[in-house]
Structures are given as C-alpha cells and as structure tokens.
Design an enzyme around this catalytic site. Structure first.
Site, PDB file in Angstrom:
ATOM      1  N   ASP A  67       0.926  -0.988   0.296  1.00 40.22           N
ATOM      2  CA  ASP A  67       0.097  -0.459  -0.084  1.00 40.22           C
ATOM      3  C   ASP A  67       0.793   1.312   0.029  1.00 40.22           C
ATOM      4  O   ASP A  67       1.973   1.280  -0.198  1.00 40.22           O
ATOM      5  CB  ASP A  67      -0.362  -0.001   1.320  1.00 40.22           C
ATOM      6  CG  ASP A  67      -0.175  -0.375   2.932  1.00 40.22           C
ATOM      7  OD1 ASP A  67       0.907  -0.231   2.850  1.00 40.22           O
ATOM      8  OD2 ASP A  67      -0.993  -1.111   3.180  1.00 40.22           O
ATOM      9  N   ASN A 131      -7.996  -1.775  14.292  1.00 39.87           N
ATOM     10  CA  ASN A 131      -9.304  -2.473  13.763  1.00 39.87           C
ATOM     11  C   ASN A 131      -8.847  -3.929  13.313  1.00 39.87           C
ATOM     12  O   ASN A 131     -10.396  -3.827  12.524  1.00 39.87           O
ATOM     13  CB  ASN A 131      -9.535  -1.633  13.250  1.00 39.87           C
ATOM     14  CG  ASN A 131      -9.006  -0.976  11.869  1.00 39.87           C
ATOM     15  OD1 ASN A 131      -7.836  -1.561  11.853  1.00 39.87           O
ATOM     16  ND2 ASN A 131      -9.413   0.173  11.023  1.00 39.87           N
ATOM     17  N   HIS A 133      -7.878  -4.283  10.206  1.00 37.67           N
ATOM     18  CA  HIS A 133      -6.816  -4.310   9.357  1.00 37.67           C
ATOM     19  C   HIS A 133      -5.908  -5.034   8.557  1.00 37.67           C
ATOM     20  O   HIS A 133      -5.489  -5.382   9.064  1.00 37.67           O
ATOM     21  CB  HIS A 133      -7.001  -2.902   8.639  1.00 37.67           C
ATOM     22  CG  HIS A 133      -6.158  -2.027   9.051  1.00 37.67           C
ATOM     23  ND1 HIS A 133      -5.777  -1.023   8.648  1.00 37.67           N
ATOM     24  CD2 HIS A 133      -4.648  -2.358   9.161  1.00 37.67           C
ATOM     25  CE1 HIS A 133      -4.622  -0.120   9.225  1.00 37.67           C
ATOM     26  NE2 HIS A 133      -4.139  -1.645   9.422  1.00 37.67           N
ATOM     27  N   GLU A 138      -9.862  -1.404   5.241  1.00 36.66           N
ATOM     28  CA  GLU A 138     -10.044  -1.155   6.590  1.00 36.66           C
ATOM     29  C   GLU A 138     -11.454  -2.773   6.852  1.00 36.66           C
ATOM     30  O   GLU A 138     -11.929  -3.210   6.019  1.00 36.66           O
ATOM     31  CB  GLU A 138     -10.095  -0.134   6.427  1.00 36.66           C
ATOM     32  CG  GLU A 138      -9.044   0.731   6.206  1.00 36.66           C
ATOM     33  CD  GLU A 138      -8.231   1.446   7.427  1.00 36.66           C
ATOM     34  OE1 GLU A 138      -8.097   0.022   8.000  1.00 36.66           O
ATOM     35  OE2 GLU A 138      -7.848   2.373   7.783  1.00 36.66           O
TER      36      GLU A 138
HETATM   37  P1  PGA Z   1       2.053  -0.405  12.786  1.00 40.60           P
HETATM   38  O1  PGA Z   1       1.017  -0.961  11.757  1.00 40.60           O
HETATM   39  O2  PGA Z   1       3.235  -1.869  11.630  1.00 40.60           O
HETATM   40  O3  PGA Z   1       2.604   0.117  12.506  1.00 40.60           O
HETATM   41  O4  PGA Z   1       1.999  -1.330  13.581  1.00 40.60           O
HETATM   42  C1  PGA Z   1       0.393  -1.919  11.353  1.00 40.60           C
HETATM   43  C2  PGA Z   1      -0.499  -2.210  10.130  1.00 40.60           C
HETATM   44  O5  PGA Z   1      -1.418  -1.292  10.156  1.00 40.60           O
HETATM   45  O6  PGA Z   1      -1.223  -3.238   9.550  1.00 40.60           O
END
Ligand code: PGA
Length: 236
Positions: A67, A131, A133, A138
C-alpha cells in the site's frame, strides 16, 4: 494457521527473516509481498544482516508492496516508497527495477496485472491494524478484491498520527492491494507486536470470518504463519 508466540520483538524479526531467507534460498527468483509500518522493521533489519553476511542474495528477487498513502508524494518523509528504500532496499542488493510500490497516480488494475505477470506473490509479509485491517483494507461490509483506493478510518488515522507532526497531516486516503490479491499469495507471514493488537489478533484467529475484521479472512488461507509477541497474544 501456524501460531508462534515470542517474548522479544527481535526474536519475531529473526523468525520472519528466516522464513523469508528460506524462500529466497529455495527460489532466488521469488516474488515477495512487503509491508510497511513499525511491525516489519526488525525483520527487515535481520534480512539486511543476512544479505550482508552473504547468506541471501536479492539480485533476482522481485517485490510488491501492499500500500501507499494518497496525496503526499513519493519523496515525502512518511511515504511508504521512502520507508521501503530507507529501511530495506538501499541496504540490500536488490535491483531498483525489481521493486514495485503502488502509485496512486497509476492504474490500480495495472498493479494487479503486474503481480500476475510476475507469477503471483510467493511469500507475503503482513502486519495487522488495531482495527483488524490488513494492508489498508479497513473494516467494512465486504472483502475487497483487487488493488483500489480507500478512505482511511478514524482509528487508522489516529494510529498513524505518531509518524506525522499532527493528525491533520495524516493522509485520509490510500491505495492498497485488495483482500483478494493478498489471499492469492502462496504463503503469508502475519506479524503482530504489542497490546494494541491483542483484540484484532483474537478476532483474526478466534472470531468469525467477517469483513469487519479483514484479517479474519486469513482463516481461509492454507499457508499462514502468525508471529506474535506475548502482548499481542494476550487474548488468545
Ligand atoms: P504498524 O501498522 O506496523 O505501524 O503497527 C501495522 C498495520 O497497520 O498494518
């Protein structure tokens, strides 16, 4: 799902790097799916070490990232393009032409076609959002298919504000590989670190398969290895 729980983040990073290294040794032309964020950093550090030591060679490896933010440009300090070059690509012997990062200026469909043309993703590294995702897919009513543009949820914007000067600066949109694209990977390693991930990890592993927890779809994938620290695993 294979689930492994470790005490230290550095152990998780080494375990993930060993799995990636095994893939690269077995298949020097492999296609890796890569993630950004804090989660994969220790794995990337271990991969840099293994490459420096001459144990793995990235010359023929191709990569696709999950992404990218919309609206900040590739040269922005917080772009995932910059993140990948600074934390991994500049430090290993990968060819810049072999790395692909979604570009919101280009067609989403072409990104999926490029993945297919490369033969699909052999090994995908994933984090998980607070959350639930995966990539920037999302929680919502359906599992997405291919690469697409999304509106980030309040909880993701809140979680990512730590990388920006203020919450207003956090992009509100992103381009992301879809859940369908991720599920096509032949093998998946999902890493979760810290107590903020505990509820999402519980839903992913023990909850119903439900697009309100996008990671729960991984219960349907035949080859997922989950690497957790004790805090992320606290609700299992
Ligand atoms: P993070 O994000 O590694 O910064 O915790 C992980 C994600 O949102 O997939």
């Amino acid at each position: 799902m294979q689930i492994h729980i470790y005490k230290e983040e550095s152990q998780i990073g080494k375990a993930a790097a060993l799995l990636v290294a095994a893939e690269v040794i077995r298949n020097p032309n492999c296609v890796l799916g890569l993630a950004t964020g804090s989660t994969p950093l220790s794995a990337y550090n271990s991969l840099v070490e293994l490459n420096k030591q001459g144990i793995i060679d990235f010359t023929s490896v191709r990569t696709f990232n999950l992404d990218e933010y919309v609206g900040i440009g590739r040269s922005h300090e917080q772009s995932y393009y910059k993140f990948m070059f600074d934390n991994l690509f500049y430090k290993i012997n990968i060819k810049p032409e072999n790395v692909k990062i979604p570009n919101p200026e280009e067609s989403c469909a072409l990104y999926d076609e490029a993945i297919d043309a490369a033969g699909g993703i052999d090994l995908q590294i994933l984090g998980i959002g607070n959350n639930g995702h995966i990539a920037f897919n999302e929680p919502c009513g359906i599992f997405s298919e291919g690469t697409h543009i999304v509106n980030l949820t309040e909880s993701t914007i809140e979680a990512n504000k730590r990388f920006f000067n203020s919450i207003e600066e956090v992009p509100k949109k992103a381009i992301t590989m879809g859940v369908g694209s991720i599920m096509k990977a032949k093998e998946i390693i999902l890493i979760a670190i810290g107590k903020s991930k505990a509820e999402a990890v519980r839903s992913m592993i023990n909850g119903k398969i439900n697009p309100m927890c996008p990671a729960s779809v991984l219960q349907r994938h035949p080859n997922v290895t989950v690497l957790l620290d004790t805090q992320a695993a606290a609700l299992l």
